[in-house]
Scaffold this motif. Structure first.
Motif, PDB file in Angstrom:
ATOM      1  N   GLN A  80       0.825  -1.207   0.000  1.00 25.92           N
ATOM      2  CA  GLN A  80       0.000   0.000   0.000  1.00 25.92           C
ATOM      3  C   GLN A  80       0.856   1.252   0.000  1.00 25.92           C
ATOM      4  OE1 GLN A  80      -2.224  -0.363   3.804  1.00 25.92           O
ATOM      5  NE2 GLN A  80      -1.253   1.547   4.341  1.00 25.92           N
ATOM      6  N   GLY A  81       2.023   1.156   0.644  1.00 28.94           N
ATOM      7  CA  GLY A  81       2.933   2.283   0.667  1.00 28.94           C
ATOM      8  C   GLY A  81       3.401   2.662  -0.723  1.00 28.94           C
ATOM      9  N   VAL A  82       3.638   1.643  -1.545  1.00 30.96           N
ATOM     10  CA  VAL A  82       4.084   1.912  -2.916  1.00 30.96           C
ATOM     11  C   VAL A  82       2.979   2.636  -3.687  1.00 30.96           C
ATOM     12  CG1 VAL A  82       4.809   0.829  -5.069  1.00 30.96           C
ATOM     13  CG2 VAL A  82       5.661  -0.033  -2.869  1.00 30.96           C
ATOM     14  N   TRP A  83       1.738   2.195  -3.513  1.00 27.46           N
ATOM     15  CA  TRP A  83       0.637   2.890  -4.190  1.00 27.46           C
ATOM     16  C   TRP A  83       0.536   4.342  -3.718  1.00 27.46           C
ATOM     17  CZ3 TRP A  83      -2.988  -1.489  -2.175  1.00 27.46           C
ATOM     18  CH2 TRP A  83      -2.738  -2.664  -2.899  1.00 27.46           C
ATOM     19  N   ILE A  84       0.660   4.511  -2.414  1.00 23.18           N
ATOM     20  CA  ILE A  84       0.544   5.871  -1.866  1.00 23.18           C
ATOM     21  C   ILE A  84       1.680   6.738  -2.389  1.00 23.18           C
ATOM     22  CG2 ILE A  84       0.738   7.217   0.265  1.00 23.18           C
ATOM     23  CD1 ILE A  84      -0.964   5.121   1.636  1.00 23.18           C
ATOM     24  N   ASP A  85       2.898   6.198  -2.402  1.00 24.78           N
ATOM     25  CA  ASP A  85       4.023   6.983  -2.895  1.00 24.78           C
ATOM     26  C   ASP A  85       3.821   7.428  -4.335  1.00 24.78           C
ATOM     27  OD1 ASP A  85       5.302   6.915  -0.529  1.00 24.78           O
ATOM     28  OD2 ASP A  85       7.079   5.816  -1.198  1.00 24.78           O
ATOM     29  N   PHE A  88       1.348  10.135  -4.441  1.00 24.98           N
ATOM     30  CA  PHE A  88       1.956  11.380  -3.971  1.00 24.98           C
ATOM     31  C   PHE A  88       2.716  12.057  -5.114  1.00 24.98           C
ATOM     32  CE2 PHE A  88       1.730  11.195   0.797  1.00 24.98           C
ATOM     33  CZ  PHE A  88       1.478  12.538   0.977  1.00 24.98           C
ATOM     34  N   THR A  89       3.499  11.279  -5.818  1.00 28.97           N
ATOM     35  CA  THR A  89       4.291  11.855  -6.907  1.00 28.97           C
ATOM     36  C   THR A  89       3.375  12.537  -7.922  1.00 28.97           C
ATOM     37  OG1 THR A  89       5.764  10.005  -6.584  1.00 28.97           O
ATOM     38  CG2 THR A  89       6.118  11.342  -8.551  1.00 28.97           C
ATOM     39  N   PHE A  90       2.329  11.843  -8.299  1.00 28.47           N
ATOM     40  CA  PHE A  90       1.379  12.422  -9.249  1.00 28.47           C
ATOM     41  C   PHE A  90       0.816  13.738  -8.711  1.00 28.47           C
ATOM     42  CE2 PHE A  90      -3.210  12.860 -10.152  1.00 28.47           C
ATOM     43  CZ  PHE A  90      -3.141  13.124 -11.505  1.00 28.47           C
ATOM     44  N   ASN A  91       0.397  13.714  -7.441  1.00 35.29           N
ATOM     45  CA  ASN A  91      -0.181  14.931  -6.850  1.00 35.29           C
ATOM     46  C   ASN A  91       0.823  16.072  -6.774  1.00 35.29           C
ATOM     47  OD1 ASN A  91      -3.087  14.944  -5.443  1.00 35.29           O
ATOM     48  ND2 ASN A  91      -2.345  12.855  -5.686  1.00 35.29           N
ATOM     49  N   TRP A  92       2.081  15.732  -6.408  1.00 33.41           N
ATOM     50  CA  TRP A  92       3.082  16.807  -6.337  1.00 33.41           C
ATOM     51  C   TRP A  92       3.233  17.504  -7.677  1.00 33.41           C
ATOM     52  CZ3 TRP A  92       2.893  18.180  -1.897  1.00 33.41           C
ATOM     53  CH2 TRP A  92       3.219  17.409  -0.774  1.00 33.41           C
ATOM     54  N   TRP A  93       3.281  16.725  -8.754  1.00 28.01           N
ATOM     55  CA  TRP A  93       3.454  17.354 -10.072  1.00 28.01           C
ATOM     56  C   TRP A  93       2.281  18.254 -10.396  1.00 28.01           C
ATOM     57  CZ3 TRP A  93       7.674  18.168 -12.539  1.00 28.01           C
ATOM     58  CH2 TRP A  93       8.760  17.326 -12.325  1.00 28.01           C
TER      59      TRP A  93
ATOM     60  N   ALA B 403      -0.910  28.301  -0.928  1.00 29.09           N
ATOM     61  CA  ALA B 403      -0.086  27.220  -0.370  1.00 29.09           C
ATOM     62  C   ALA B 403      -0.931  26.294   0.501  1.00 29.09           C
ATOM     63  CB  ALA B 403       1.067  27.820   0.430  1.00 29.09           C
ATOM     64  N   GLY B 404      -1.746  26.882   1.384  1.00 30.37           N
ATOM     65  CA  GLY B 404      -2.533  26.053   2.294  1.00 30.37           C
ATOM     66  C   GLY B 404      -3.649  25.304   1.597  1.00 30.37           C
ATOM     67  N   GLY B 405      -4.247  25.938   0.605  1.00 28.10           N
ATOM     68  CA  GLY B 405      -5.330  25.270  -0.112  1.00 28.10           C
ATOM     69  C   GLY B 405      -4.826  24.066  -0.891  1.00 28.10           C
ATOM     70  N   LEU B 406      -3.626  24.201  -1.461  1.00 31.16           N
ATOM     71  CA  LEU B 406      -3.101  23.082  -2.244  1.00 31.16           C
ATOM     72  C   LEU B 406      -2.769  21.888  -1.356  1.00 31.16           C
ATOM     73  CD1 LEU B 406      -0.904  24.914  -4.903  1.00 31.16           C
ATOM     74  CD2 LEU B 406      -3.137  23.855  -5.184  1.00 31.16           C
ATOM     75  N   THR B 407      -2.208  22.135  -0.180  1.00 34.62           N
ATOM     76  CA  THR B 407      -1.954  20.977   0.685  1.00 34.62           C
ATOM     77  C   THR B 407      -3.270  20.373   1.162  1.00 34.62           C
ATOM     78  OG1 THR B 407      -1.640  22.477   2.527  1.00 34.62           O
ATOM     79  CG2 THR B 407       0.336  21.628   1.469  1.00 34.62           C
ATOM     80  N   GLY B 408      -4.316  21.188   1.189  1.00 39.09           N
ATOM     81  CA  GLY B 408      -5.640  20.649   1.508  1.00 39.09           C
ATOM     82  C   GLY B 408      -6.043  19.549   0.533  1.00 39.09           C
ATOM     83  N   ILE B 409      -5.634  19.709  -0.718  1.00 36.65           N
ATOM     84  CA  ILE B 409      -5.998  18.689  -1.712  1.00 36.65           C
ATOM     85  C   ILE B 409      -5.281  17.371  -1.425  1.00 36.65           C
ATOM     86  CG2 ILE B 409      -5.828  18.126  -4.178  1.00 36.65           C
ATOM     87  CD1 ILE B 409      -6.440  21.062  -4.716  1.00 36.65           C
ATOM     88  N   ILE B 410      -4.081  17.443  -0.880  1.00 42.27           N
ATOM     89  CA  ILE B 410      -3.393  16.214  -0.447  1.00 42.27           C
ATOM     90  C   ILE B 410      -4.165  15.572   0.707  1.00 42.27           C
ATOM     91  CG2 ILE B 410      -1.300  15.311   0.627  1.00 42.27           C
ATOM     92  CD1 ILE B 410      -0.498  16.219  -2.010  1.00 42.27           C
ATOM     93  N   LEU B 411      -4.548  16.407   1.668  1.00 50.25           N
ATOM     94  CA  LEU B 411      -5.185  15.859   2.870  1.00 50.25           C
ATOM     95  C   LEU B 411      -6.588  15.340   2.581  1.00 50.25           C
ATOM     96  CD1 LEU B 411      -4.061  18.607   5.373  1.00 50.25           C
ATOM     97  CD2 LEU B 411      -3.163  16.305   5.150  1.00 50.25           C
ATOM     98  N   ALA B 412      -7.241  15.954   1.603  1.00 44.98           N
ATOM     99  CA  ALA B 412      -8.590  15.514   1.258  1.00 44.98           C
ATOM    100  C   ALA B 412      -8.580  14.113   0.683  1.00 44.98           C
ATOM    101  CB  ALA B 412      -9.186  16.479   0.240  1.00 44.98           C
ATOM    102  N   ASN B 413      -7.418  13.700   0.213  1.00 39.52           N
ATOM    103  CA  ASN B 413      -7.255  12.401  -0.419  1.00 39.52           C
ATOM    104  C   ASN B 413      -7.077  11.357   0.684  1.00 39.52           C
ATOM    105  OD1 ASN B 413      -6.032  10.177  -1.722  1.00 39.52           O
ATOM    106  ND2 ASN B 413      -5.363  11.521  -3.376  1.00 39.52           N
TER     107      ASN B 413
END
Ligand code: HEM
Ligand SMILES: [Cu+2]
Ligand SMILES: [Cu+2]
Lengths: 425, 601
Positions: A80-85, A88-93, B403-413
């Motif tokens: 599951q960690g691999v999926w999450i990682d 994460f990468t996709f979201n960061w981009w 900045a804060g809104g974008l990290t919200g999108i991470i947390l919403a996931n």
């Protein structure tokens, strides 16, 4: 050293205040300036500072992960960690593009359009098409993000296959205890009223119930005698307190007796499959081991307040809530030894830590986790003492304290009293 | 308290006495005042005092986090031998400070302080009313707020210390004094303080709603309201609908603590003994708490949106882009804020399907939020930007909100949240949006409307200094904090010394955060100095210093009963006619009638 530095910063800051304010006040008085009339020069400076700051901010944002790259967790050590990682990468981009785009526009426009007397702002109250566009684009992008998120979430939270190995992770202030099933592969029933020094998880068997009842009866007798002996001396409220406590103990007794009835019924209905017969061969330990590449279901419970079982290297977390059992399952994919090689750190250990504030030693409620080959795990597991030696339960009396297996388990448990927590590591 | 009296006194010393039909006594005028302007100032000064206390707390615990076990004269000065033996913060007090810092900042500064100050000041002024619908209830709302504040501060001095379970005070920790010292008297005071606070907040909110609905002046259609008033109105509605739920959460908690009920307790064995409580669930509390708790964060950010919209438009000399879209997104955010609460509970063992639902609703909030950001940026585009300190803070507000809104999108996931829930990543997220963004809007509001409140100007140069240092410090604190969270660093840890994985660079980041926090804290002294000095010695304000269109600037400088000497102003247009083509000036106040053939935007 740092203290000095901070004090210096504070003092300096304050001196700057006083100096600047005096200078500013004098100067503006001389010129007859008005506070609200901001000369073009100042607006230009502010605009340029917007640019400078914007650039600095972007640079800082990039510099930190580059310079401090080793703060990031090592590669995920579970499926599951691999999926999450990768999510994460996709979201960061995606977020990175929005972040840089909007911030650059914000600081660039702010700096560019500073006030000049000969300019006039562009009258632009609305543009429906534009607004439609930038409502739909985020909506569509987010739909993609959500779909991806739900796919991963569903994969992580899918129920484990029947027969998946269960391990109990038990939280209390301020340490962790683990329970592995015995030969029957099943964890036995528990009840919080059965918890005592010999039975830290409150495993419910005939023997533990009988023993706990004996203890409680003895305690009631003792306290009643105490109370009666001092009835003339104690003030009323103390007496009341003593009475209340005795009543409380009686309720515990009643509760356990009800539990005995439940147990009888369950055994009558389910025979050898009764959950009350599964606990005797369970193994209670302070050590946390998991076999690699095996799906394990962690059953997470708490004795007192909410805790949270957090395994950062596995990208796994689940709260431990008193009064209920929460569950999560995961497949560890990298053994501790391999991870030591990957991180080039021979002292590396996976760690289970408490991630929900639970009291004053919350910051040190941790336990190392060893992930090892299935073979090594089996050997370690077989060596663990079982909770009740076979035959002990049949006698329906508390096994003598000399019972070796239990004594070992007790000793292991006793080492982790909260007060000694700090020395442990 | 005395600061409150003095500030109003100083301000009114030169007021237009001739407008007072009868001489009011000092007490009824400045202390038990029914006047929205005075009440607004009372809220502001109380909030500044509370914020200062909470900020000192944060410096104390930041020092401990970055330099665990080191002795600090600063810490010892404030906490003494009991809580900081040898100048080292104790672990009990660490948790207490974290808890009270959060509570004060969220409720007393950013809810009471922000809405209390600006709704009170601006609603009557900007809709053209003589005062709030009920001056008396308005006064009560402040006094409940003050009583709550005092009770919260009092909890710092009781045996066992103040509440220590975090600002969300989850049971059973908050119910059982055996579990943590702060759950004794300190927690009782916390709970009663919150009840007072909520009572005050409800009175305020009802008043704001009634006032906006009923007391708008002639011509002030809803579609001519400034965005500030729209934001305050929606905030009040959200507050009225959600705060009562917190009261029920708190009342059940009080009953569990004092009357032996088991709403939140079940099967607990603590301090060597099994408790009698059976059948309750702490998860019930979490649902109740976050049913308020999430709308609460929007109660904080909506007024901030209102204030920054108003200031950005005025100081860009340009109409706010997409006025109707801005109202629409405020409404959408207000509505959605009620159906996302369980995103705080993804890892409580909640049914995974529910987790999916809350992921979807939470992500939806990002859409109106994004629209607002785009609209702000477009408003700046081709503007003619006057960089007053208020404008600087408003731009800072937008940047930090991104900045804060974008990290919200991470947390919403929900899947990503498994990894970062309850780490410093969450702390960084919400400080970015409320600790910085909403605070910036509050600062902006103070600089912008100071002349309206006190009839004097704040010093602009000091405002610049305050802004730039605060901006750098804020990012210096909260950008690195995200990485501590991504390293797996849990929040509310007294020290990281017990973990090899949090040594080295993680500690370097912690030191960086603390250093910036100290700089950021110190620079607020400039603001406090500027604020209080300007009340008495600031330059006298002119009628409409920012060349603004809204009604508050048509009332005479200073404070008078009923706000306008003659009849109430009549409104003919929306508030954003800045740089309208064909007009001589770059602003057209709302009281100027449309010319023949002129379109209303
Ligand atoms: C784009 C909009 C936003 C989204 C999608 C969002 C999402 C979230 C999520 C999912 C969490 C839970 C994280 C966790 O505990 O693991 C969270 C926490 C939080 N958010 Fe936001 N958020 C947004 C905007 C805001 C705003 C505007 C504020 C306040 C002004 C805010 C304040 C908070 C606070 C205070 C917490 C943490 C509370 C705590 O655990 O102590 N958020 N946010
Ligand atoms: Cu814990
Ligand atoms: Cu929320």
């Amino acid at each position: 050293m740092m203290t000095l530095l901070i004090i210096a910063v504070l003092v300096l800051g304050f001196m700057v205040v006083l100096r600047l304010s005096r200078v500013a006040a004098l100067a503006s008085e001389l010129r007859g300036d008005r506070e609200e009339q901001i000369p073009e020069r100042d607006n230009r400076i502010s605009g340029r500072m917007m640019w400078a700051f914007g650039a600095l901010y972007m640079a800082f944002f990039i510099w930190i992960p580059l310079h401090y790259h080793d703060v990031f967790l090592p590669p995920a050590a579970s499926t599951q960690g691999v999926w999450i990682d990768s999510m994460f990468t996709f979201n960061w981009w995606m977020l990175g593009i929005v972040f840089f785009g909007t911030n650059i526009a914000l600081f660039y426009f702010s700096g560019k359009y500073y006030h000049r007397a000969d300019r006039r702002a562009f009258w632009y109250p609305h543009n429906n098409r534009l607004e439609l566009v930038w409502t739909t684009i985020p909506a569509l992008t987010l739909t993609g993000v959500v779909v991806y998120a739900l796919i991963v979430w569903t994969k992580i939270t899918v129920l484990p296959a029947p027969g998946t190995m269960e391990v109990e992770v038990y939280a209390k202030q301020f340490d962790w205890t683990f329970r592995y099933p015995g030969k029957d592969g099943k964890l036995g029933a528990t009840d919080f009223r059965l918890i005592d020094a010999d039975n830290p998880l409150g495993i419910a068997t005939k023997a533990t119930m009988a023993k706990r009842l004996d203890e409680l009866h003895a305690q009631v007798a003792q306290e009643t005698a105490d109370r009666d002996a001092r009835a003339g001396i104690l003030p009323n409220d103390e007496l009341e307190k003593a009475d209340k406590h005795i009543a409380h103990l009686r309720r515990q007794i009643e509760g356990i007796m009800n539990l005995q009835v439940l147990m009888q019924e369950d055994i009558a209905a389910n025979g050898n499959n009764s959950t009350y017969l599964k606990g005797a061969d369970d193994k209670v330990t302070k050590e946390f081991h998991l076999p690699v590449n095996t799906d394990v279901e962690l059953i997470i419970r708490s004795q007192d307040v909410i805790h949270s079982a957090y395994l950062p290297h596995m990208r796994a977390q689940m709260n431990a809530v008193p009064g209920m059992a929460t569950r999560m399952h995961l497949v560890p994919t990298i053994t501790t030894d391999s991870m030591r090689a990957v991180t080039k750190n021979p002292a590396f250990d996976y760690i289970l830590l408490c991630n929900k504030v639970c009291g004053i030693s919350h910051y040190n409620m941790q336990s190392p986790l060893t992930v090892e080959s299935a073979g090594a795990f089996k050997i370690w597991n077989i060596m663990l003492p079982v909770f009740e030696k076979p035959g002990a339960a049949a006698k329906e009396v508390a096994p003598a304290p000399a019972d070796t297996a239990k004594a070992e388990a007790t000793a292991a448990v006793a080492t982790a009293a909260p007060a000694t927590n700090k020395e442990q590591n | 308290m005395s600061a409150v009296e003095q500030s109003s006194a100083a301000h009114n010393g030169h007021a237009h006495a001739e407008h007072h039909q009868h001489q009011e006594s000092f007490i009824s005028k400045y202390i038990f005042s029914h006047d929205h302007k005075t009440i607004s100032k009372q809220f502001l000064v109380t909030a500044i005092v509370m914020a200062t206390v909470a900020m000192v707390m944060s410096i104390i615990f930041r020092l401990q986090i970055a330099f665990p076990g080191e002795s600090f004269a600063f810490t010892h000065f404030f906490l003494g031998d009991k809580w900081a033996p040898d100048g080292v913060l104790s672990s009990t007090m660490f948790l207490a400070l974290v808890t009270i810092h959060g509570t004060i900042m969220v409720f007393f500064v950013l809810t009471g302080g922000l809405s209390g100050t600006f709704s009170n000041l601006l609603i009557p002024f900007q809709i053209g009313a003589r005062d709030m619908a009920s001056g008396f209830i308005n006064m009560l709302s402040y006094w409940f707020f003050l009583a709550g504040s005092i009770m919260m501060l009092a909890s710092l001095f009781v045996e066992g210390g103040p509440a220590g379970g975090g600002w969300t005070v989850y049971p059973p920790l908050s119910v059982l004094p055996q579990a943590i010292p702060g759950s004794g008297t300190g927690m009782t005071l916390w709970l009663f303080s919150m009840v007072l606070f909520i009572a005050g907040s409800l009175m305020g909110s009802l008043n704001y709603i009634v006032t906006v609905m009923n007391l708008r002046t002639k011509g002030m259609k809803m579609t001519r309201l400034p965005l500030t008033v729209w934001a305050f109105l929606l905030t009040a509605i959200v507050g009225v609908l959600s705060f009562p739920v917190l009261v029920s959460a708190v009342v059940l908690l009080i009953m569990d603590r004092m009357m032996g009920t088991s709403f939140y307790l079940s099967e607990i064995h603590i301090a060597g003994e099994a408790l009698d409580n059976m059948g309750g669930s702490p998860i019930l509390y979490e649902h109740l708490f976050w049913f308020l708790g999430h709308p609460e964060v929007y109660i904080i950010i909506l007024p901030a949106f209102g204030i920054s919209s108003e200031i950005i438009s005025t100081m860009s000399r340009k109409p706010i882009f997409g006025y109707r879209a801005m109202i629409g997104s405020l409404m959408a955010i207000s509505f959605l804020s009620f159906i996302v609460w369980a995103h705080h509970m993804f890892v409580t063992g909640m049914n995974p399907f529910l987790g999916s639902v809350f992921t979807v609703t939470t992500m939806m909030i990002a859409i109106p939020s994004a629209v607002k950001v785009f609209n702000y940026i477009t408003t700046l585009w081709r503007g003619n930007i006057v960089f007053s300190p208020a404008m600087l803070f408003s731009i800072g507000m937008v940047s930090t909100f991104i900045a804060g809104g974008l990290t919200g999108i991470i947390l919403a996931n929900s899947a990503l949240d498994i990894q970062v829930h309850d780490t410093y990543f969450v702390v960084a997220h919400f400080h970015m949006v409320m600790g910085v963004s909403a605070i910036f809007a509050m600062m902006a509001g103070v600089y912008h409307w100071f002349p309206r409140m006190y009839g004097r100007m704040m010093n602009t140069k000091l405002g610049y200094l305050h802004f730039w240092v605060t901006l750098v410090a804020a990012y210096g604190v909260f950008i690195p904090m995200h990485y501590v969270g991504l390293a797996g660093g849990p929040r509310r840890y007294y020290e990281y010394t017990e973990f090899p994985m949090f040594q080295g660079h993680v500690m370097d980041l912690n030191v960086m955060i603390t250093v910036f926090a100290c700089i950021g804290g110190a620079i607020q002294l400039v603001f406090i100095y500027n604020f209080f000095r300007s009340i008495w010695y600031g330059q006298k304000a002119t009628q409409n210093p920012w060349h603004s269109n809204t009604l508050e600037w048509t009332a005479p400088v200073g404070s008078m009963h009923g706000n306008w000497p003659g009849p109430l102003p009549t409104v003919y247009r929306w508030p954003y006619d800045y740089s309208k083509p064909g007009k001589q000036e770059d602003y057209v106040p709302q009281t100027v009638p449309l010319e023949a053939g002129e379109e209303e935007h």
